[in-house]
Design a protein around this motif. Structure first.
Motif, PDB file in Angstrom:
ATOM      1  N   ASN A   1     -44.012  18.064 -86.449  1.00 13.10           N
ATOM      2  CA  ASN A   1     -45.285  18.503 -85.886  1.00 13.10           C
ATOM      3  C   ASN A   1     -46.316  18.815 -86.965  1.00 13.10           C
ATOM      4  OD1 ASN A   1     -44.296  18.186 -83.290  1.00 13.10           O
ATOM      5  ND2 ASN A   1     -43.638  20.317 -83.138  1.00 13.10           N
ATOM      6  N   THR A   2     -45.860  19.444 -88.051  1.00 10.96           N
ATOM      7  CA  THR A   2     -46.763  19.739 -89.161  1.00 10.96           C
ATOM      8  C   THR A   2     -47.299  18.446 -89.773  1.00 10.96           C
ATOM      9  OG1 THR A   2     -45.554  21.774 -89.641  1.00 10.96           O
ATOM     10  CG2 THR A   2     -46.947  20.902 -91.395  1.00 10.96           C
ATOM     11  N   THR A   3     -46.428  17.480 -89.961  1.00  6.97           N
ATOM     12  CA  THR A   3     -46.841  16.197 -90.541  1.00  6.97           C
ATOM     13  C   THR A   3     -47.820  15.474 -89.618  1.00  6.97           C
ATOM     14  OG1 THR A   3     -44.698  16.042 -91.662  1.00  6.97           O
ATOM     15  CG2 THR A   3     -46.006  14.022 -91.520  1.00  6.97           C
ATOM     16  N   ILE A   4     -47.527  15.471 -88.344  1.00 10.94           N
ATOM     17  CA  ILE A   4     -48.424  14.827 -87.373  1.00 10.94           C
ATOM     18  C   ILE A   4     -49.802  15.494 -87.407  1.00 10.94           C
ATOM     19  CG2 ILE A   4     -48.860  14.541 -84.893  1.00 10.94           C
ATOM     20  CD1 ILE A   4     -45.781  14.086 -84.604  1.00 10.94           C
ATOM     21  N   LYS A   5     -49.811  16.818 -87.440  1.00  9.83           N
ATOM     22  CA  LYS A   5     -51.080  17.554 -87.483  1.00  9.83           C
ATOM     23  C   LYS A   5     -51.847  17.208 -88.764  1.00  9.83           C
ATOM     24  CE  LYS A   5     -51.210  21.630 -85.774  1.00  9.83           C
ATOM     25  NZ  LYS A   5     -51.009  23.058 -85.491  1.00  9.83           N
ATOM     26  N   MET A   6     -51.150  17.099 -89.876  1.00  8.93           N
ATOM     27  CA  MET A   6     -51.804  16.751 -91.143  1.00  8.93           C
ATOM     28  C   MET A   6     -52.435  15.357 -91.061  1.00  8.93           C
ATOM     29  SD  MET A   6     -48.952  18.305 -93.767  1.00  8.93           S
ATOM     30  CE  MET A   6     -49.720  17.746 -95.272  1.00  8.93           C
ATOM     31  N   VAL A   7     -51.729  14.421 -90.454  1.00  9.95           N
ATOM     32  CA  VAL A   7     -52.258  13.062 -90.312  1.00  9.95           C
ATOM     33  C   VAL A   7     -53.472  13.062 -89.387  1.00  9.95           C
ATOM     34  CG1 VAL A   7     -51.762  10.740 -89.426  1.00  9.95           C
ATOM     35  CG2 VAL A   7     -50.074  11.920 -90.856  1.00  9.95           C
ATOM     36  N   GLU A   8     -53.363  13.765 -88.268  1.00 10.94           N
ATOM     37  CA  GLU A   8     -54.476  13.811 -87.317  1.00 10.94           C
ATOM     38  C   GLU A   8     -55.728  14.429 -87.933  1.00 10.94           C
ATOM     39  OE1 GLU A   8     -52.670  15.974 -84.098  1.00 10.94           O
ATOM     40  OE2 GLU A   8     -51.949  14.131 -83.124  1.00 10.94           O
ATOM     41  N   GLN A   9     -55.534  15.380 -88.839  1.00 13.26           N
ATOM     42  CA  GLN A   9     -56.664  16.065 -89.454  1.00 13.26           C
ATOM     43  C   GLN A   9     -57.086  15.433 -90.784  1.00 13.26           C
ATOM     44  OE1 GLN A   9     -55.255  20.103 -89.768  1.00 13.26           O
ATOM     45  NE2 GLN A   9     -55.571  20.522 -87.600  1.00 13.26           N
ATOM     46  N   SER A  10     -56.487  14.326 -91.148  1.00  9.90           N
ATOM     47  CA  SER A  10     -56.758  13.727 -92.456  1.00  9.90           C
ATOM     48  C   SER A  10     -58.195  13.241 -92.561  1.00  9.90           C
ATOM     49  CB  SER A  10     -55.796  12.570 -92.725  1.00  9.90           C
ATOM     50  OG  SER A  10     -56.257  11.401 -92.089  1.00  9.90           O
TER      51      SER A  10
END
Length: 177
Positions: free
Chosen positions: A45-54
């Motif tokens: 979830n943290t990784t997905i959030k980082m990608v979405e906010q990139s």
């Protein structure tokens, strides 16, 4: 002077590591770590959030880039922070006194004992029951919150020192590969 007991040779950490590598234990542990990382929902979830906010994906014109260009740009932007989070998760697994960390510690001890012709356990766990009994007794007598904290801190710092003392090079190599 004759000795009836066999001469024990000095067993080095390298000897233990070589044995673990040769019998496939390192590969099995690596696979367990990877499996547990893949199952780590918080890390996902943290990784997905980082990608979405990139910045890369949220920059105007990103939709015109090829997948390869986007992937390369995302990798450059996020690789370090994602790997830091994954590395932290791996160390948590390795140092877990109830899960994989305990299994690793017991496996290393068994291999050391086998190589040095000793009977496990080298460090009997009889200390822990005594600590637990002391904690229970203290809790009954006075609520024991302070005593609980002393026991918890001394036990965990000892365990952490034991793992850290084994050397971070081995763990670093595992994470890197």
């Amino acid at each position: 002077m004759e000795s009836s007991s066999p001469q024990r040779q000095l067993i080095t950490p390298e000897d233990v590591l070589e044995s673990l590598m040769n019998d496939g234990t390192i590969d099995a542990i690596r696979l367990k770590i990877i499996t547990q990382l893949k199952a780590n929902e918080e890390l996902k979830n943290t990784t997905i959030k980082m990608v979405e906010q990139s910045k890369v994906l949220n920059t105007p014109g990103a939709e015109k880039q090829t997948k390869r260009e986007l992937f390369d740009a995302l990798r450059q932007e996020l690789e370090t922070s994602v790997l830091e989070k994954a590395s932290k998760s791996v160390w948590e697994l390795i140092l877990d006194n109830n899960g994989l960390g305990k299994e690793i510690s017991e496996t290393v001890e068994k291999v050391f004992c086998r190589l040095s012709v000793r009977e496990p356990p080298l460090f009997p766990s009889s200390v822990e029951p005594r600590l637990e009994r002391g904690k229970e007794k203290e809790t009954e007598e006075s609520g024991g919150k302070q005593q609980d904290n002393i026991m918890d801190n001394s036990g965990s710092s000892t365990k952490k020192r034991k793992f850290d003392g084994r050397g971070t090079e081995e763990g670093t190599d595992e994470v890197a590969s």
